[in-house]
Design a protein around this motif. Sequence first.
Motif, PDB file in Angstrom:
ATOM      1  N   MET B  94       0.830  -1.205   0.000  1.00 39.86           N
ATOM      2  CA  MET B  94       0.000   0.000   0.000  1.00 39.86           C
ATOM      3  C   MET B  94       0.867   1.258   0.000  1.00 39.86           C
ATOM      4  SD  MET B  94      -3.188   0.795  -0.217  1.00 39.86           S
ATOM      5  CE  MET B  94      -4.133  -0.619   0.342  1.00 39.86           C
ATOM      6  N   HIS B  96       3.896   1.509  -1.153  1.00 39.24           N
ATOM      7  CA  HIS B  96       4.416   1.571  -2.521  1.00 39.24           C
ATOM      8  C   HIS B  96       3.432   2.262  -3.444  1.00 39.24           C
ATOM      9  CE1 HIS B  96       7.885  -1.213  -2.298  1.00 39.24           C
ATOM     10  NE2 HIS B  96       8.136  -0.788  -3.521  1.00 39.24           N
ATOM     11  N   ALA B  97       2.195   1.769  -3.407  1.00 37.07           N
ATOM     12  CA  ALA B  97       1.168   2.286  -4.322  1.00 37.07           C
ATOM     13  C   ALA B  97       0.978   3.785  -4.107  1.00 37.07           C
ATOM     14  CB  ALA B  97      -0.144   1.531  -4.127  1.00 37.07           C
ATOM     15  N   LEU B  98       0.932   4.213  -2.854  1.00 42.19           N
ATOM     16  CA  LEU B  98       0.705   5.630  -2.568  1.00 42.19           C
ATOM     17  C   LEU B  98       1.913   6.482  -2.956  1.00 42.19           C
ATOM     18  CD1 LEU B  98      -1.138   5.253   0.818  1.00 42.19           C
ATOM     19  CD2 LEU B  98      -2.113   6.150  -1.306  1.00 42.19           C
ATOM     20  N   ARG B 100       3.782   6.100  -5.391  1.00 42.49           N
ATOM     21  CA  ARG B 100       3.836   6.236  -6.843  1.00 42.49           C
ATOM     22  C   ARG B 100       2.514   6.751  -7.422  1.00 42.49           C
ATOM     23  NH1 ARG B 100       6.983   1.935  -9.456  1.00 42.49           N
ATOM     24  NH2 ARG B 100       5.040   1.427 -10.480  1.00 42.49           N
ATOM     25  N   TYR B 101       1.559   7.049  -6.551  1.00 45.43           N
ATOM     26  CA  TYR B 101       0.215   7.439  -6.985  1.00 45.43           C
ATOM     27  C   TYR B 101       0.256   8.750  -7.774  1.00 45.43           C
ATOM     28  CZ  TYR B 101      -4.825   8.432  -6.390  1.00 45.43           C
ATOM     29  OH  TYR B 101      -6.159   8.704  -6.581  1.00 45.43           O
ATOM     30  N   GLY B 103      -2.352  10.517  -8.649  1.00 42.20           N
ATOM     31  CA  GLY B 103      -3.564  11.318  -8.478  1.00 42.20           C
ATOM     32  C   GLY B 103      -3.452  12.488  -7.511  1.00 42.20           C
ATOM     33  N   PHE B 104      -2.282  12.690  -6.903  1.00 45.37           N
ATOM     34  CA  PHE B 104      -2.160  13.784  -5.934  1.00 45.37           C
ATOM     35  C   PHE B 104      -1.811  15.121  -6.582  1.00 45.37           C
ATOM     36  CE2 PHE B 104      -0.802  10.265  -2.916  1.00 45.37           C
ATOM     37  CZ  PHE B 104      -2.006  10.250  -2.243  1.00 45.37           C
ATOM     38  N   PHE B 109      -1.424  17.970  -3.192  1.00 49.47           N
ATOM     39  CA  PHE B 109      -0.496  17.176  -2.392  1.00 49.47           C
ATOM     40  C   PHE B 109       0.640  16.637  -3.242  1.00 49.47           C
ATOM     41  CE2 PHE B 109      -4.877  16.788  -0.927  1.00 49.47           C
ATOM     42  CZ  PHE B 109      -4.761  17.418   0.302  1.00 49.47           C
TER      43      PHE B 109
END
Lengths: 206, 206
Positions: B94, B96-98, B100-101, B103-104, B109
């Motif tokens: 999780m 990791h996913a955040l 590289r996300y 959508g911020f 952010f």
Amino acid sequence: MNNQDIPDIIISRLPIYLRALRLMQAVGKQTTSSQELGEAVGISAAQIRKDLSQFGEFGKQGTGYDIAFLIDQLRGILKVERVWDVAVVGMGDMGHALSRYQGFSDRGFRVVMVFDNDPAKIGGQVGQFVVRDMKELVTAIQETGIKLAMLCVPASAAQEVTNLLVKAGVKAILNYAPINLSVPEGIRVQYLDPSIGLQRMTYYMG
Amino acid sequence: MNNQDIPDIIISRLPIYLRALRLMQAVGKQTTSSQELGEAVGISAAQIRKDLSQFGEFGKQGTGYDIAFLIDQLRGILKVERVWDVAVVGMGDMGHALSRYQGFSDRGFRVVMVFDNDPAKIGGQVGQFVVRDMKELVTAIQETGIKLAMLCVPASAAQEVTNLLVKAGVKAILNYAPINLSVPEGIRVQYLDPSIGLQRMTYYMG
């Protein structure tokens, strides 16, 4: 008991109580009080008593709640005394993380199928799953009777995939795509958009 | 305007309005109505008008809302007209996913720092970040003045790490660990536990 009679805001707190009770049980506690549970979840004791009283008499004056009993009751109310099969759609980072997430096993859920539309991902392995072609989604979900899906596709694809999920018979969608979904009456959606979570907090910051 | 005067339930809907308005803007729309916005987010037009009226007069009778103007206003209210630095703690799937996300970036952010306590992960690369040792967490966050963190450690470590984040000056935590956190007055926590999201929906299922 009629589902429609109880406000959704109360239903939304029951999983939080259940989670806290499971943690108490995990450290060997056998009974708790609405005060103690309230401190664990940041909700007032009075609110907890009021919420639980909607479903029956679970505690005893003076001795409080038997944790194992209350867990059983809440699992029954939330219908997670059984294990629900879940499909994950979209094998980006978030879909990957959810497909391999260890936290579902004792909460009533298990991922059983994962999908993507990228030829480079279809047929590949994610955790214990082989990624299936999105083209098979409707048939595969219909055949297996899966009712829950986690949606991890880009916002631009989310509504289209949602339509397929609904067509396939899915009744509840946990949506990680940053977009509101339009679904027919009777289909439920919960939203887990991290930016929304952060924006709810920055409002309060100096 | 006094932050304390407006119920949190209203604040919680503003990011949803903002997200929908951004999507309208992305497809070239310039104005909208409370009816149209309501259909996009599944909230009644009356509720939207009431919510927005808490902050001023944003619409005009007959012509509705100017989308660009309302976006600016909401970004100001939510304090995301600036970009907030965020730390991610816990480099499991999780985290990791955040880290590289994507959508911020335009939501206010950016992830600037990631931590783990596993020697096998410290010093390794996750997306564009080198994973830092949790032992440096308090100093690094204090020095950079980061106020927001996403917590992706196991439940068993979550409270301990939370205490460090609070000590370091973090004011808002997006918590992915399946446990309620205890924080001092003035520190905000939002919870994103997928099992809780699913359990909120299974209650309603046949």
